[in-house]
Write an enzyme that holds these catalytic residues in place. Structure first.
Site, short mmCIF file in Angstrom:
data_model
loop_
_atom_site.label_atom_id
_atom_site.label_comp_id
_atom_site.label_asym_id
_atom_site.label_seq_id
_atom_site.Cartn_x
_atom_site.Cartn_y
_atom_site.Cartn_z
N ASP A 93 0.71 -1.20 -0.03
CA ASP A 93 0.12 -0.05 -0.05
C ASP A 93 0.85 1.11 0.18
OD1 ASP A 93 -2.80 1.29 0.70
OD2 ASP A 93 -1.74 1.87 2.30
N HIS B 246 4.85 6.42 -0.95
CA HIS B 246 4.79 7.59 -0.21
C HIS B 246 5.80 7.23 1.25
CE1 HIS B 246 1.80 9.71 -2.41
NE2 HIS B 246 1.11 8.66 -2.41
N GLU C 282 1.74 -0.33 -4.79
CA GLU C 282 0.84 0.43 -5.36
C GLU C 282 1.43 1.84 -5.88
OE1 GLU C 282 -3.08 2.89 -3.87
OE2 GLU C 282 -1.32 2.34 -2.56
#
Ligand code: CA
Length: 499
Positions: A213, A217, A248
């Site tokens: 996920d 980031h 992702e």
């Protein structure tokens, strides 16, 4: 004596050769290269204990549903304890969400899935934790907490991205997505070790990999992210050589290509848009040329890349709703991506034509086994807005209808399993008179497949340079063939074997 020695040497030679070939074969063909994935939201899928919340035992009882569709791997959206309905803010990485079952249920699921040759990957959400995770609770409580540096703190509110910093009595902490999802501090080597420890724990339970996920980031810097995933991947490979990781990286093809330096697989977001927009516009926007360009780009950074292709996921409006409710366009979009090279990821409900649009809960509605909301396995954790009884969409009725979206998906997946050229072949566009026809060839060893779609609602004709024989037609929907001509009805698809 001499003869005996010769036999012994020959046997040793054969043994080494077989071991070597097995190794080479295994090395060239990790299991995931031919996988067909299905993304499951456990809460919405199948309920076993009649509390209307989907659970792991429900999933176990429904493994044959996947088997019948030729689905070979499941991506389970987060199954760890969490305070939210979706689970993307974890409070404990070493347990199962109590609403979903127990650790024993999970071990059963892994065992029974593997018995049926179905792999399982988990959603690993480590960019952030829940604000109620004991690490954060401790971290926020005191400057001297041993977990203080597990998160990102500042005594003053930083000027850069000031809206992403939140106040606690002990200072300001950084949270990219939401105040209650504080970001972990990956500059702290202890955090990186914790994440590896979590992954090792689940691999030892038998999971086959992870969906990562928010992979881009982790840091506010791509090169540091890529470095971290590289480190994480090589660590996991040292425990489980065939581990599968899929990132992702919701971004353009250039950014995704960069992440192939660290990861074996990434979701192909730009391709999904290209396919969806082509079908919506009834005109090929250059799907095959774009895919060829991307594959070249990915290959520059990773010769063994595994492209994860899909139409929509749990964060996006559902396929059929995107097409204004059109079943024809949904099947057409499905027949495009399920005949392209890569690893397809089907979002649960896509194969039966479920609808859904934001807010998020309503793109994650109860999977529809039947119209009878009280029947066993049917979940009902939320009152659906889109997939209501009587709308013609449900597994039990669609299974019996040869023209249902379910049965077209089933047929496409059967062909995909049979014809390896579809998942691993070399693809080439066949030029057509206009862009409302999308045609391509796929080739692997001596297998050649041709796929022709009519994206238009108006009938179209496709001329082929050879006669198309009945026996070579693998799939045909809304079309017919006449010698070397294909008469393509609205939104039709033909898949043929080329001799
Ligand atoms: Ca339940």
């Amino acid at each position: 004596m001499k003869r005996k020695f010769l036999i012994k040497r020959t046997l040793i030679f054969i043994f080494i050769l077989v071991t070597f070939l097995t190794y080479i074969h295994g090395y060239n063909e990790p299991w995931y290269k031919n996988a067909i994935f299905y993304e499951v939201f456990v809460r919405s899928f199948a309920d076993s204990d009649e509390d209307r919340v989907g659970d792991l035992n429900g999933l176990i009882d429904k493994l044959d549903y996947f088997k019948n569709l030729n689905i070979t791997a499941l991506w389970l959206m987060p199954i760890f304890p969490s305070v939210s309905y979706h689970g993307y803010d974890v409070t404990d990485y070493y347990d199962i969400h109590p609403g979903y079952g127990t650790m024993e249920d999970f071990e059963n699921l892994i065992r029974k899935a593997h018995e049926k040759n179905i792999k399982i990957i988990l959603d690993l959400v480590v960019n952030h934790t829940s604000s109620r995770h004991p690490w954060f609770v401790s971290s926020a409580s005191s400057y001297n907490s041993p977990y203080r540096d597990y998160y990102i703190w500042s005594t003053e509110k930083p000027e850069k991205n000031s809206n992403l910093w939140y106040k606690k009595p002990t200072g300001y902490y950084y949270a990219l997505f939401w105040s209650e999802m504080p970001d972990l501090n990956f500059d702290n080597p202890k955090v990186r070790e914790e994440v590896k420890k979590i992954a090792k724990f689940w691999i030892e339970k038998g999971v086959d990999g992870f969906r990562l996920d928010a992979a881009k980031h982790i840091y506010d810097d791509d090169s540091k992210n890529i470095q971290w995933w590289k480190e994480f991947y090589s660590y996991l490979k040292s425990i489980k050589p065939d581990v599968y990781l899929v990132g992702e990286v919701w971004d353009n093809e250039y950014k995704i290509a960069e992440y192939y330096k660290g990861l074996p697989s990434n979701f192909n977001f730009p391709l999904s848009d290209k396919i969806m927009n082509s079908v919506a516009n009834q005109k090929d926007l250059g799907i095959i040329e774009f895919l060829e360009f991307e594959r070249e780009l990915f290959g520059e950074n990773n010769t063994d890349f595994a492209d994860a292709i899909f139409l929509r996921n749990h964060d996006q409006v559902r396929v059929r709703t995107f097409f204004g409710g059109s079943i024809d366009k949904s099947i057409l979009a499905g027949s495009i991506y399920l005949t392209l090279p890569g690893i397809p990821f089907i979002y649960y409900g896509e194969e039966i034509g479920m609808e859904g649009s934001k807010p998020d809960e309503y793109i994650r509605e109860p999977f529809k086994w039947t119209d009878d909301m009280k029947s066993k396995y049917q979940t009902y954790w939320i009152i659906p807005r889109h997939n209501l009884p009587g709308n013609g969409i449900a597994v039990d009725t669609e299974e019996k209808d040869p023209n249902s979206i379910y049965n077209y998906y089933k047929k496409l997946l059967e062909i995909r399993v049979k014809c390896r050229a579809l998942s691993n072949g070399k693809i080439e566009r066949i030029k057509t008179q206009d862009r409302s026809i999308l045609a391509y060839k796929l080739e692997l060893e001596d297998e050649k497949i041709m796929v022709v779609h009519n994206l238009n609602r108006i009938e179209n004709t496709f001329n082929f340079n050879n006669e198309i024989k009945e026996k070579d037609i693998l799939y045909i929907r809304n079309a017919k063939t006449e010698r070397n001509k294909i008469i393509l009805g609205p939104y039709s698809t033909v898949i043929v074997k080329i001799p």
